[in-house]
Design a protein around this motif. Sequence first.
Motif, PDB file in Angstrom:
ATOM      1  N   LEU A   7      50.196  30.202  34.396  1.00 18.37           N
ATOM      2  CA  LEU A   7      49.180  31.161  34.833  1.00 18.37           C
ATOM      3  C   LEU A   7      48.098  30.445  35.637  1.00 18.37           C
ATOM      4  O   LEU A   7      47.626  30.969  36.647  1.00 18.37           O
ATOM      5  CB  LEU A   7      48.567  31.905  33.646  1.00 18.37           C
ATOM      6  N   HIS A  27      41.323  31.619  25.944  1.00 18.67           N
ATOM      7  CA  HIS A  27      42.085  32.838  26.161  1.00 18.67           C
ATOM      8  C   HIS A  27      41.983  33.718  24.934  1.00 18.67           C
ATOM      9  O   HIS A  27      41.692  33.265  23.833  1.00 18.67           O
ATOM     10  CB  HIS A  27      43.547  32.540  26.488  1.00 18.67           C
ATOM     11  N   SER A  30      44.332  39.447  25.590  1.00 17.39           N
ATOM     12  CA  SER A  30      44.710  40.059  26.863  1.00 17.39           C
ATOM     13  C   SER A  30      44.136  39.372  28.093  1.00 17.39           C
ATOM     14  O   SER A  30      44.447  39.768  29.212  1.00 17.39           O
ATOM     15  CB  SER A  30      44.282  41.529  26.872  1.00 17.39           C
ATOM     16  N   THR A  31      43.306  38.357  27.913  1.00 20.28           N
ATOM     17  CA  THR A  31      42.675  37.697  29.055  1.00 20.28           C
ATOM     18  C   THR A  31      42.677  36.176  28.894  1.00 20.28           C
ATOM     19  O   THR A  31      42.848  35.654  27.799  1.00 20.28           O
ATOM     20  CB  THR A  31      41.214  38.152  29.241  1.00 20.28           C
ATOM     21  N   ALA A  32      42.449  35.500  30.009  1.00 22.27           N
ATOM     22  CA  ALA A  32      42.256  34.054  30.017  1.00 22.27           C
ATOM     23  C   ALA A  32      41.019  33.770  30.859  1.00 22.27           C
ATOM     24  O   ALA A  32      40.712  34.501  31.798  1.00 22.27           O
ATOM     25  CB  ALA A  32      43.469  33.352  30.607  1.00 22.27           C
ATOM     26  N   LEU A  51      45.812  38.922  31.561  1.00 22.11           N
ATOM     27  CA  LEU A  51      47.138  38.315  31.428  1.00 22.11           C
ATOM     28  C   LEU A  51      48.204  39.277  31.942  1.00 22.11           C
ATOM     29  O   LEU A  51      48.168  40.475  31.629  1.00 22.11           O
ATOM     30  CB  LEU A  51      47.414  37.957  29.971  1.00 22.11           C
TER      31      LEU A  51
END
Length: 71
Positions: A7, A27, A30-32, A51
């Motif tokens: 990613l 992270h 659902s997100t980083a 993500l």
Amino acid sequence: HGTVDPLLARVRAALLADYEVTRALGHGRSTAVYLARDLRLARRVALKVLLPDHAADSPDAGSRFLAEART
């Protein structure tokens, strides 16, 4: 340290013109979040990205992500 974050590579490629993405900060489900340098403003910033797997699984994930960003 020898692992590759796919990613991170995608984020770097997508934002190459505007940001120098340095490393992952963390992270969630659902997100980083990535540490980057905004090339236009010449300052460090945190970039939060949705993500891909989460976006594909939830049709309203993108709109929730934008609503959170506006807040």
